[in-house]
Design an enzyme around this catalytic site. Structure first.
Site, PDB file in Angstrom:
ATOM      1  N   ALA A  19      95.597  12.701  -1.858  1.00  0.00           N
ATOM      2  CA  ALA A  19      95.328  14.120  -2.117  1.00  0.00           C
ATOM      3  C   ALA A  19      94.492  14.297  -3.384  1.00  0.00           C
ATOM      4  CB  ALA A  19      96.638  14.889  -2.226  1.00  0.00           C
ATOM      5  N   TYR A  20      94.830  13.535  -4.413  1.00  0.00           N
ATOM      6  CA  TYR A  20      94.113  13.633  -5.683  1.00  0.00           C
ATOM      7  C   TYR A  20      92.668  13.167  -5.531  1.00  0.00           C
ATOM      8  CZ  TYR A  20      93.122  12.929 -10.667  1.00  0.00           C
ATOM      9  OH  TYR A  20      92.574  12.966 -11.928  1.00  0.00           O
ATOM     10  N   ALA A  21      92.470  12.007  -4.893  1.00  0.00           N
ATOM     11  CA  ALA A  21      91.119  11.478  -4.714  1.00  0.00           C
ATOM     12  C   ALA A  21      90.287  12.404  -3.835  1.00  0.00           C
ATOM     13  CB  ALA A  21      91.171  10.076  -4.115  1.00  0.00           C
ATOM     14  N   SER A  31      90.537  15.621  -3.621  1.00  0.00           N
ATOM     15  CA  SER A  31      90.134  16.786  -4.418  1.00  0.00           C
ATOM     16  C   SER A  31      88.972  16.449  -5.341  1.00  0.00           C
ATOM     17  CB  SER A  31      91.326  17.319  -5.224  1.00  0.00           C
ATOM     18  OG  SER A  31      91.675  16.469  -6.313  1.00  0.00           O
TER      19      SER A  31
END
Length: 246
Positions: free
Chosen positions: A153-155, A157
């Site tokens: 999810a972080y990557a 974004s």
């Protein structure tokens, strides 16, 4: 020694971590600084004091980067107090780690609200207001390339931020404003260290040829360089500041 005179920077996420180091570095370079923060007024006040100790004017401004009204108010404060905006560094960010099969979608939505919508809101206001000769610097992560498990999810974004970078640089044609993204590797911040075992931190520190974690100052040096005349020819780039990690 100051190398910038009568120039103003806005640094979101400026109360802690990499953002706070960017505030200090730009203050040392002579920028007046608006310290954008989401909620911790005490830390923001401390960042202002550090900037003032470096000889700069500084003020804290509370603004959720995903709230376009609050962000517009922050830019208006910079213009009213210091005369304009010359450098914008969007260091505000949120991190949620989980395997894709386990991700909490509400947490993912909150992460993407800050990291994607927030980046676009800040970039939009910067594109409207930054003066000629200025700079816009966004933040990604080297995990976009290393693809560590649990960072999906972080990557994702931050991949959106990287996709925005060259588009915005081209849209700023004729404005004399450079647009870049800094993508740090593992950096010794509270956000990065939270929840990680000593063994994992050591392994990540050894993952680059320089065999250490970055310090926030290491990343701040890169962001500050991109805001200076010396870094102005760098444009539309994603700079992977990670010690050589692949």
């Amino acid at each position: 020694m100051s190398i910038e005179m009568n120039r103003t920077a806005i640094v979101t996420g400026g109360s802690r971590g990499i953002g706070r180091a960017v505030v200090r570095r730009l203050a040392e370079q002579g920028y007046a600084v608006v310290v954008g923060y989401a909620g911790n007024a005490d830390e923001a006040a401390a960042a202002v004091k550090e900037a003032e100790a470096a000889g700069a004017q500084a003020v804290a401004y509370r603004a959720d980067v995903a709230d376009e009204t609050a962000v517009a108010g922050m830019f208006a404060e910079a213009e009213s107090r210091f005369g304009g905006v010359d450098a914008v560094v969007n260091a505000a960010g949120r991190m949620t780690l989980a395997r894709v099969e386990d991700i909490d979608l509400d947490e993912m939505d909150a992460l993407h609200r800050t990291n994607i919508r927030g980046a676009f809101v800040v970039a939009r206001e910067a594109a409207r207001r930054v003066r000629p000769g200025g700079s816009i610097t966004l933040f990604s992560t080297s995990v976009v390339g290393t693809a560590f498990p649990t960072y999906g999810a972080y990557a994702a974004s931050k991949g959106a931020v990287e996709a925005l970078t060259m588009v915005l640089a081209k849209e700023m044609r004729g404005r004399d404003v450079n647009v870049n993204t800094v993508a740090p590797g593992p950096t010794a911040t509270e956000l990065f260290l939270e929840g990680k075992s000593d063994e994992l931190v050591t392994r990540l520190a050894k993952s680059n040829p320089l065999e250490r974690l970055a310090e926030p100052r290491d990343i701040a040096e890169v962001a500050a360089f991109l805001a200076t005349p010396a870094g102005h020819w760098v444009n539309g780039q994603v700079v992977r500041a990670n010690g050589g990690m692949v």
